[in-house]
Design a protein around this motif. Structure first.
Motif, PDB file in Angstrom:
ATOM      1  N   LYS A  95       0.626  -1.201   0.153  1.00  0.00           N
ATOM      2  CA  LYS A  95      -0.104   0.015  -0.226  1.00  0.00           C
ATOM      3  C   LYS A  95       0.608   1.321  -0.100  1.00  0.00           C
ATOM      4  O   LYS A  95       0.233   2.305  -0.090  1.00  0.00           O
ATOM      5  N   ALA A  96       2.003   0.979   0.304  1.00  0.00           N
ATOM      6  CA  ALA A  96       2.966   2.309   0.114  1.00  0.00           C
ATOM      7  C   ALA A  96       3.285   2.973  -1.059  1.00  0.00           C
ATOM      8  O   ALA A  96       3.391   2.279  -2.104  1.00  0.00           O
ATOM      9  N   PRO A  97       3.174   4.320  -1.246  1.00  0.00           N
ATOM     10  CA  PRO A  97       3.304   4.931  -2.283  1.00  0.00           C
ATOM     11  C   PRO A  97       4.825   5.170  -2.663  1.00  0.00           C
ATOM     12  O   PRO A  97       5.362   5.380  -3.868  1.00  0.00           O
ATOM     13  N   GLU A  98       5.735   5.007  -1.739  1.00  0.00           N
ATOM     14  CA  GLU A  98       7.058   5.236  -1.874  1.00  0.00           C
ATOM     15  C   GLU A  98       7.874   4.248  -2.710  1.00  0.00           C
ATOM     16  O   GLU A  98       7.384   3.186  -2.755  1.00  0.00           O
ATOM     17  N   ARG A  99       8.783   4.874  -3.519  1.00  0.00           N
ATOM     18  CA  ARG A  99       9.690   3.674  -4.243  1.00  0.00           C
ATOM     19  C   ARG A  99      10.955   4.103  -3.931  1.00  0.00           C
ATOM     20  O   ARG A  99      11.743   4.406  -4.937  1.00  0.00           O
ATOM     21  N   ASN A 100      11.327   4.180  -2.625  1.00  0.00           N
ATOM     22  CA  ASN A 100      12.890   4.644  -2.519  1.00  0.00           C
ATOM     23  C   ASN A 100      13.474   3.635  -2.093  1.00  0.00           C
ATOM     24  O   ASN A 100      13.259   2.393  -1.976  1.00  0.00           O
ATOM     25  N   GLN A 101      14.721   3.852  -1.540  1.00  0.00           N
ATOM     26  CA  GLN A 101      15.696   2.601  -1.217  1.00  0.00           C
ATOM     27  C   GLN A 101      15.226   2.085   0.145  1.00  0.00           C
ATOM     28  O   GLN A 101      15.395   0.882   0.101  1.00  0.00           O
ATOM     29  N   LYS A 102      14.654   2.862   1.016  1.00  0.00           N
ATOM     30  CA  LYS A 102      14.010   2.160   2.240  1.00  0.00           C
ATOM     31  C   LYS A 102      12.804   1.269   1.828  1.00  0.00           C
ATOM     32  O   LYS A 102      12.850   0.283   2.404  1.00  0.00           O
ATOM     33  N   TYR A 103      12.243   1.661   0.765  1.00  0.00           N
ATOM     34  CA  TYR A 103      11.170   0.698   0.582  1.00  0.00           C
ATOM     35  C   TYR A 103      11.555  -0.447  -0.306  1.00  0.00           C
ATOM     36  O   TYR A 103      11.060  -1.668   0.130  1.00  0.00           O
ATOM     37  N   TYR A 104      12.485  -0.740  -1.010  1.00  0.00           N
ATOM     38  CA  TYR A 104      13.176  -1.857  -1.520  1.00  0.00           C
ATOM     39  C   TYR A 104      13.831  -2.508  -0.519  1.00  0.00           C
ATOM     40  O   TYR A 104      13.737  -3.902  -0.408  1.00  0.00           O
ATOM     41  N   TYR A 105      14.449  -1.937   0.374  1.00  0.00           N
ATOM     42  CA  TYR A 105      15.350  -2.868   1.270  1.00  0.00           C
ATOM     43  C   TYR A 105      14.146  -3.572   2.450  1.00  0.00           C
ATOM     44  O   TYR A 105      14.411  -4.687   2.745  1.00  0.00           O
ATOM     45  N   VAL A 106      13.102  -2.895   2.776  1.00  0.00           N
ATOM     46  CA  VAL A 106      12.067  -3.375   3.558  1.00  0.00           C
ATOM     47  C   VAL A 106      11.323  -4.506   2.818  1.00  0.00           C
ATOM     48  O   VAL A 106      11.244  -5.584   3.466  1.00  0.00           O
ATOM     49  N   LEU A 107      11.221  -4.346   1.760  1.00  0.00           N
ATOM     50  CA  LEU A 107      10.451  -5.412   0.701  1.00  0.00           C
ATOM     51  C   LEU A 107      11.176  -6.734   0.696  1.00  0.00           C
ATOM     52  O   LEU A 107      10.822  -7.603   0.863  1.00  0.00           O
ATOM     53  N   ALA A 108      12.568  -6.384   0.310  1.00  0.00           N
ATOM     54  CA  ALA A 108      13.432  -7.557   0.296  1.00  0.00           C
ATOM     55  C   ALA A 108      13.739  -8.147   1.681  1.00  0.00           C
ATOM     56  O   ALA A 108      13.547  -9.644   1.466  1.00  0.00           O
ATOM     57  N   GLN A 109      13.709  -7.521   2.713  1.00  0.00           N
ATOM     58  CA  GLN A 109      13.860  -8.091   3.946  1.00  0.00           C
ATOM     59  C   GLN A 109      12.592  -9.000   4.240  1.00  0.00           C
ATOM     60  O   GLN A 109      12.565  -9.971   4.894  1.00  0.00           O
ATOM     61  N   CYS A 110      11.420  -8.520   3.809  1.00  0.00           N
ATOM     62  CA  CYS A 110      10.166  -9.329   4.180  1.00  0.00           C
ATOM     63  C   CYS A 110      10.114 -10.683   3.244  1.00  0.00           C
ATOM     64  O   CYS A 110       9.743 -11.661   3.759  1.00  0.00           O
ATOM     65  N   HIS A 111      10.435 -10.457   2.056  1.00  0.00           N
ATOM     66  CA  HIS A 111      10.751 -11.784   1.283  1.00  0.00           C
ATOM     67  C   HIS A 111      11.738 -12.599   1.842  1.00  0.00           C
ATOM     68  O   HIS A 111      11.480 -13.765   1.858  1.00  0.00           O
TER      69      HIS A 111
END
Length: 296
Positions: A28-44
């Motif tokens: 649901k997050a609108p951001e597409r910054n480094q933090k977004y990709y890091y958290v997304l990767a960590q969840c996966h």
């Protein structure tokens, strides 16, 4: 009404070990910054979806190719996937950008270990230790002793290292290798399991632990003993027996004792056949048990 920060919410779920909820919120997050990709990767990653974690990190690195956290995590993920060549390429990039960070050097050393590039591993690990102010470097000394097949010297060094730092996974891995070389398989298993427990995401340590379980098992251990005949000298007894049989055979030819020579040849063939069957049986049983343990 306050706006919900889905990225922070996803990060919160990740920290409390609920990665699936984290994925639901980060979508649901609108951001597409480094933090977004890091958290997304960590969840996966926490869900053991390592390829998806890598894809997220690669996407994040497109806009910031030298981001420390993304690049560091990418190397760790590629190592987890067994993509050691890619991990090596990225860890070299990471080190070139951040040459003075001890954690980067330690990751570099581990990646070189995956590739069996021991000299580069030792060089990086030594620099990391100097940066952290750890001395004397008994772990490095033990590793060097192992390179020269001196397991007892390595064990002496590594025991001292573990007294000062009993939670050092790398030190336990070196200890495992030293005990393996000295054929003390129970101690090999103990330290290999400890290294894997301390760093469960290290594929190399997990593989070593599985091999140790197999080699120290009551079924495999006697087969290895027969295979090597004498663990201290390995193949030397085999070479000696072959040399003696050859001398007897040559003596029979010289003395024109054809029957004697034929008997020696038959003994020689029988000896090689038995030794080969023992070796083959040992490898088959070893691989069978290793696959079982690896699948668990």
């Amino acid at each position: 009404m306050a706006r919900i920060n889905y990225l922070e919410l996803a990060e919160h779920y990740m920290k409390i070990s609920q990665p699936q909820k984290g994925l639901e919120e980060i979508a649901k997050a609108p951001e597409r910054n480094q933090k977004y990709y890091y958290v997304l990767a960590q969840c996966h990653f926490d869900l053991k979806q390592y390829q998806k974690a890598k894809e997220a990190l690669v996407e994040g690195l497109k806009d910031s190719p030298d981001d420390l956290h993304l690049l560091f995590f990418l190397v760790s993920t590629e190592r987890r996937l067994g993509q050691y060549k890619n991990a090596e390429r990225h860890v070299r990039q990471l080190r070139s950008v951040f040459p003075e960070r001890a954690d980067v050097l330690e990751l570099y050393a581990k990646t070189m270990l995956d590739q069996r590039k021991y000299s580069e591993m030792h060089e990086a690990y030594k620099k990391a230790i100097l940066m952290r102010g750890e001395a004397p470097n008994r772990v490095l000394n033990a590793s060097i002793a192992l390179m020269y097949s001196k397991p007892e010297a390595a064990i002496k060094q590594i025991k001292e290292a573990l007294k000062n730092d009993p939670e050092n996974a790398y030190a336990h891995n070196v200890a495992a290798q030293a005990y393996k070389q000295s054929w003390r398989l129970d101690k090999y298993k103990e330290h290999a399991l400890m290294a894997a427990r301390l760093e469960p995401n290290e594929a190399y340590y997990r593989g070593q632990a599985n091999r140790a379980k197999v080699m120290a098992s009551p079924i495999i251990k006697p087969l290895y003993g027969l295979y090597y005949i004498n663990h201290k000298y390995r193949y030397k007894p085999i070479y000696l027996i072959i040399a003696l049989l050859y001398l007897f055979w040559a003596g029979g030819i010289i003395l024109n004792k054809n029957t004697f020579s034929i008997i020696i040849v038959l003994i020689f063939i029988s000896f090689l056949s038995i030794w080969f069957l023992i070796w083959l049986l040992g490898r088959l049983v070893h691989n069978y048990y290793y696959r079982i343990l690896k699948s668990k």
